[in-house]
Design an enzyme around this catalytic site. Structure first.
Site, PDB file in Angstrom:
ATOM      1  CE1 TYR A  78      28.320   9.422 -30.255  1.00 47.15           C
ATOM      2  CE2 TYR A  78      27.063  10.303 -32.097  1.00 47.15           C
ATOM      3  CZ  TYR A  78      27.601  10.440 -30.835  1.00 47.15           C
ATOM      4  OH  TYR A  78      27.406  11.588 -30.130  1.00 47.15           O
TER       5      TYR A  78
ATOM      6  CE  LYS B 132     -14.324  -8.274  -5.344  1.00 49.40           C
ATOM      7  NZ  LYS B 132     -12.944  -8.649  -5.664  1.00 49.40           N
TER       8      LYS B 132
ATOM      9  CG  HIS C 292      -4.368  -2.784  -0.451  1.00 51.59           C
ATOM     10  ND1 HIS C 292      -5.083  -3.935  -0.333  1.00 51.59           N
ATOM     11  CD2 HIS C 292      -3.083  -3.116  -0.180  1.00 51.59           C
ATOM     12  CE1 HIS C 292      -4.280  -4.931   0.019  1.00 51.59           C
ATOM     13  NE2 HIS C 292      -3.053  -4.454   0.120  1.00 51.59           N
TER      14      HIS C 292
ATOM     15  CG  LEU D 296     -12.291  -5.826   0.448  1.00 55.89           C
ATOM     16  CD1 LEU D 296     -11.330  -6.276   1.538  1.00 55.89           C
ATOM     17  CD2 LEU D 296     -12.095  -6.714  -0.793  1.00 55.89           C
TER      18      LEU D 296
ATOM     19  CG  ASP E 248      -2.390   0.417   0.622  1.00 57.51           C
ATOM     20  OD1 ASP E 248      -2.480   0.730  -0.565  1.00 57.51           O
ATOM     21  OD2 ASP E 248      -3.347   0.461   1.412  1.00 57.51           O
TER      22      ASP E 248
ATOM     23  CG  ASP F   1     -13.761   1.841  -2.240  1.00 55.77           C
ATOM     24  OD1 ASP F   1     -12.618   1.685  -1.793  1.00 55.77           O
ATOM     25  OD2 ASP F   1     -14.799   1.623  -1.586  1.00 55.77           O
TER      26      ASP F   1
ATOM     27  CE  LYS G 206     -14.187   3.148   1.985  1.00 53.90           C
ATOM     28  NZ  LYS G 206     -13.780   1.961   1.239  1.00 53.90           N
TER      29      LYS G 206
HETATM   30  P1  ADQ Z   1     -11.037   0.190   2.955  1.00 48.46           P
HETATM   31  O1  ADQ Z   1     -11.079   1.592   2.497  1.00 48.46           O
HETATM   32  O2  ADQ Z   1     -10.932  -0.003   4.396  1.00 48.46           O
HETATM   33  O3  ADQ Z   1      -9.872  -0.616   2.245  1.00 48.46           O
HETATM   34  P2  ADQ Z   1     -13.125  -1.861   2.069  1.00 48.46           P
HETATM   35  O4  ADQ Z   1     -12.594  -2.562   0.896  1.00 48.46           O
HETATM   36  O5  ADQ Z   1     -14.578  -1.625   1.947  1.00 48.46           O
HETATM   37  O6  ADQ Z   1     -12.426  -0.443   2.360  1.00 48.46           O
HETATM   38  O7  ADQ Z   1     -12.860  -2.753   3.330  1.00 48.46           O
HETATM   39  C1  ADQ Z   1     -13.409  -2.446   4.543  1.00 48.46           C
HETATM   40  C2  ADQ Z   1     -13.387  -3.658   5.464  1.00 48.46           C
HETATM   41  O8  ADQ Z   1     -13.824  -3.201   6.728  1.00 48.46           O
HETATM   42  C3  ADQ Z   1     -14.364  -4.747   5.013  1.00 48.46           C
HETATM   43  O9  ADQ Z   1     -13.762  -6.007   5.180  1.00 48.46           O
HETATM   44  C4  ADQ Z   1     -15.563  -4.581   5.949  1.00 48.46           C
HETATM   45  O10 ADQ Z   1     -16.134  -5.792   6.354  1.00 48.46           O
HETATM   46  C5  ADQ Z   1     -14.977  -3.896   7.144  1.00 48.46           C
HETATM   47  N1  ADQ Z   1     -15.977  -2.943   7.639  1.00 48.46           N
HETATM   48  C6  ADQ Z   1     -16.587  -1.978   6.968  1.00 48.46           C
HETATM   49  N2  ADQ Z   1     -17.467  -1.347   7.741  1.00 48.46           N
HETATM   50  C7  ADQ Z   1     -17.417  -1.926   8.943  1.00 48.46           C
HETATM   51  C8  ADQ Z   1     -18.072  -1.722  10.185  1.00 48.46           C
HETATM   52  N3  ADQ Z   1     -18.994  -0.778  10.339  1.00 48.46           N
HETATM   53  N4  ADQ Z   1     -17.719  -2.503  11.206  1.00 48.46           N
HETATM   54  C9  ADQ Z   1     -16.805  -3.454  11.041  1.00 48.46           C
HETATM   55  N5  ADQ Z   1     -16.182  -3.697   9.934  1.00 48.46           N
HETATM   56  C10 ADQ Z   1     -16.460  -2.944   8.877  1.00 48.46           C
HETATM   57  C11 ADQ Z   1      -8.829  -0.342   1.279  1.00 48.46           C
HETATM   58  C12 ADQ Z   1      -9.282   0.289  -0.033  1.00 48.46           C
HETATM   59  C13 ADQ Z   1     -10.373  -0.557  -0.662  1.00 48.46           C
HETATM   60  C14 ADQ Z   1      -9.875  -1.968  -0.860  1.00 48.46           C
HETATM   61  C15 ADQ Z   1      -9.273  -2.527   0.417  1.00 48.46           C
HETATM   62  C16 ADQ Z   1      -8.581  -3.851   0.173  1.00 48.46           C
HETATM   63  O11 ADQ Z   1      -9.754   1.609   0.183  1.00 48.46           O
HETATM   64  O12 ADQ Z   1     -10.778  -0.011  -1.889  1.00 48.46           O
HETATM   65  O13 ADQ Z   1     -10.957  -2.790  -1.234  1.00 48.46           O
HETATM   66  O14 ADQ Z   1      -8.318  -1.645   0.947  1.00 48.46           O
HETATM   67  O15 ADQ Z   1      -7.598  -3.735  -0.788  1.00 48.46           O
END
Ligand code: ADQ
Length: 752
Positions: free
Chosen positions: A515, A395, A179, A392, A155, A388, A294
């Protein structure tokens, strides 16, 4: 050198954060495991490698432990981190962390790379701290890593680290994964010149650089081309040191963990409770870290528009908005939190009634158990980032919907949209589009929901986070062979010494020196090229020895070569072999040629040069060149291809050939090249030492006519008929200097 198949290789993961957080409470260390996607993904990957015995026991994490720990507790932390988490903490002071993490990382790189240039801070002291902290990470890593290990750097916090590591341990294999998005060149270039160059050079210290999407990789390659001038071929960049591979690895999730979550009794119980509480409502879920990237505000505005336009849904739909505290203390984040809370209040005040609060807002982190329950009860998951890297949450939602129901609404600005095309894709800047997507989502029949989700689930299951990690590490390990192949052709010191010895003992030598490029550096302004005194002096010394025949070959016109080398007893080859001149003779043409064709070709060259600022035409006696070194590289390569096509139509009935060279298109007679020119010398005298040095595709003709005993050297790493490679023109000059230092015998007047 280690071979991937010999034995398990040690893998070291370097990231800003470790798989745990530590805080100091009453002079005691309190550990808390982190449960982010990266940590769990890599942890499962490492476990599976250990089971398969493909990873050395030496693997480790290196990173910041989550808070400032003062020296009295550091030794204890080191012991515990190693014992419990196989981790090595990097210690940073509060000031360092403040300027590095909150400063350069999150006030400069994060906003800029997420296309928020107006939030971006450009402060010299923050940049200096970023450089310093990357060095601190490098020192920490060097204490741990084995010199033949694999290091995977994660990262935007550590973009300078690959180069720092390679400088200290050239045999390490270093991988880097970003990331977040890599922005387009127009945005990346907003960084001050020195910073943007150092960031790209820092990343190019890696052997493998991974991005979530193909687009981010292309943006990176474009910045490398425009800022550092390195071209790429099929995602591979050849720097003067080595090959760097740029590849797409869309990060997945731990699919099984989410898909089987409801098998856990506690999660099931929590889900059922939620289901009962929310039984009268259709539920829309919104989950993210608090971040302007976000699009949380846009999401609320979209929901507000939906309520405005769909009175029939009032009292029947709620949005559960969970926001995780993040980067507390950074002004934009504090401001955004206030704005979100105001808008939540406004919507609830405007539409809410007894028994119905349209927005249920929570500002806190939730454990996995509750998150899984939320995913499971929600009919719709609304994910609308303005930018973003991947996302995740989208997914995870799809993976948790084991029965196949549920609708994902996903922003086209998230990397995940590339993989989850069956979601309803929206532009997050358009609140009406979000509102329409919500009303459409509420109407999608269950069968259609299942059809879409099953396609996405199959993909997420196949390419899960373990597969992502495995693919990356395997490709990184494979870079060892690529680098070895390149290194194998690099002229080793022992052979270099043997070449100088053979030279010393030989009596009739011929040295073919290209050259332009091979013995000099190409410049942006071709017309400015100048021979420096030292180089002319070396050629002069070599040519002064009567045992030597020195031939300078070039694509340049004969008058330029005559001006530069005419006073020396050297053979000259101009216009890639069209003109030849023995050291003591006049210029002669290699075969009968015409230049009538130029009347037709030059106007074509001129038209294309007019269309491309920075391009220009060079007319030679029997050839012509269209140069574009100083032009915009993308536009130039398009126009060069178009012009080549145009020229080919014209030359098909002639003996003219069109060549694409290094930032130039050249037209000249077929059957004439540096090889045919070299044969002119080689056929006349029996030489017992033949050396040729060249650097571009036109030198391949030269290399291919040389006898087997010849020493042929290519400058750079392009594929070649030459026996050896040298990295740079300076290294080639050094070799020539060593030859020039061998004592000469004196040349008699008239001898050549
Ligand atoms: P993040 O910006 O942190 O990651 P994201 O990919 O959505 O964003 O991951 C967030 C993680 O935190 C998820 O696993 C989710 O389950 C968890 N999470 C979110 N909200 C939560 C909550 N209220 N309580 C507990 N857990 C929560 C960065 C990049 C992304 C990229 C990831 C991975 O910004 O674009 O997908 O890295 O590479």
């Amino acid at each position: 050198m280690a071979n991937a198949s010999d034995r398990p290789q040690p893998l070291y993961i370097v990231s800003n954060r470790l798989p745990f957080n530590v805080r100091v409470d009453n002079d005691k260390l309190v550990f808390q495991e982190s449960a982010g996607g990266l940590v769990t993904g890599l942890a499962s990957y490492i476990e599976s490698c250990k089971r398969a015995n493909t990873l050395s026991e030496d693997h480790a994490w290196i990173g910041w432990p989550g808070s400032t720990v003062m020296p009295p507790l550091r030794e204890e932390l080191k012991r515990e981190a190693l014992a419990k988490f196989q981790s090595y903490p990097v210690f940073l002071s509060e000031e360092e962390m403040d300027q590095f993490y909150f400063g350069f990382c999150n006030s400069t790189i994060w906003p800029l790379f997420h296309y928020f240039p107006s939030f971006t801070v450009y402060q010299g002291n923050l940049w200096e701290q970023y450089k310093h902290v990357n060095e601190v990470f490098c020192d920490a890593a060097m204490e741990v890593v084995k010199p033949d290990g694999l290091v995977w750097v994660h990262d935007y916090h550590l973009m300078l680290l690959p180069r720092l590591l390679k400088a200290k341990a050239p045999d390490l294999l270093v991988g880097f994964f970003l990331h977040i998005p890599f922005p387009s060149f127009e945005v990346f270039r907003l960084l001050p010149g020195q910073w943007r160059r150092e960031i790209l050079e820092g990343l190019l210290g890696a052997d493998l650089i991974g991005f979530h999407t193909y687009e981010y990789g292309q943006h990176f390659l474009q910045s490398v081309l425009r800022i550092l001038g390195h071209e790429q071929r099929m995602g591979q960049i050849l720097t003067p040191e080595r090959a760097v591979k740029v590849e797409t690895f869309p990060m997945g999730i731990d699919f099984e963990k989410f898909s089987r979550a409801l098998e856990n009794a506690a999660i099931k119980a929590e889900e059922e409770e939620l289901r009962t509480t929310l039984s009268q409502f259709k539920v829309i879920l919104s989950v993210d870290r608090l971040d302007y990237s976000k699009g949380i505000l846009n999401r609320l505005e979209g929901f507000e528009s939906f309520l405005e336009a769909n009175a029939e849904h009032h009292g029947k739909v709620v949005i559960l908005m969970v926001v995780v505290p993040s980067r507390i203390g950074v002004s934009q984040y504090d401001l955004m939190k206030r704005q979100i809370e105001e808008l939540v209040g406004k919507i609830n005040g405007r539409f809410g009634k007894i028994g119905w609060t349209p927005v249920v807002y929570q500002y806190r982190s939730v454990p996995f158990q509750s998150l899984a329950a939320l995913y499971s009860v929600s009919d719709i998951c609304l994910v609308t980032p303005l930018r973003d890297g991947m996302n995740l949450v989208a997914k995870e939602y799809v993976a948790t919907r084991k029965d196949g129901t549920g609708v994902l609404i996903l922003s086209e600005m998230a990397g995940a949209a590339k993989e989850l095309a069956e979601a309803i894709i929206v532009n997050p800047n358009n609140r009406e589009e979000i509102a329409e997507a919500l009303s459409a989502a509420l109407e999608i029949p269950v069968e259609e929901q299942k059809r879409r989700n099953q396609i996405m689930q199959r993909r997420l299951q196949r390419y899960d986070v373990m597969r992502w990690a495995r693919d990356f590490v395997n490709q990184l390990a494979a870079m060892r062979d690529v680098q070895n192949r390149i290194q194998a052709k690099l002229l080793p010191d022992t052979v270099r010494t043997a070449i100088v010895d053979r030279y010393r003992q030989s009596k009739r030598r011929v040295l073919f020196l290209d050259y332009d490029g091979a013995t000099s550096h190409l410049t942006q302004y071709t017309f400015r090229i100048r021979l420096d005194e030292a180089k002319v002096h070396t050629v002069q010394k070599l040519s002064a020895d009567p045992r030597n025949t020195v031939v300078v070959l070039s694509g340049r016109p004969r008058d330029s070569l005559a001006a530069w080398f005419g006073h020396l007893p050297v053979g000259l080859v101009a216009e890639h072999g069209t003109w030849l001149k023995a050291s003591d003779g006049p210029w002669r043409i290699s075969k009968n040629l015409t230049s009538e064709w130029k009347k037709k070709v030059l106007p074509i060259f001129e038209i294309y040069a007019d269309r491309l600022p920075g391009a220009f035409v060079e007319e030679k006696e029997y050839s012509a060149v269209w140069h574009y070194r100083a032009a915009d590289p993308d536009q130039a390569s398009l126009l060069a291809a178009e012009m080549t096509d145009h020229l080919l139509k014209f030359t098909s009935q002639t003996d003219l050939q069109v060549f694409q060279g290094n930032k130039r298109v050249e037209i000249r007679h077929a059957g004439i090249n540096k090889g045919t020119a070299a044969l002119d010398w080689l056929s006349k005298r029996g030489f017992d030492f033949v050396l040729a040095i060249g650097d571009d595709s036109t030198d391949e003709d030269l290399f291919s006519v040389l006898p087997d005993s010849a020493v042929s050297i290519q400058v750079g790493f392009a594929s070649t008929h030459a026996r050896y490679n040298l990295r740079t023109a300076d290294e080639a000059m050094d070799l020539l200097k060593s030859l020039a230092e061998v004592p000469a015998i004196t040349r008699e007047p008239g001898q050549n």
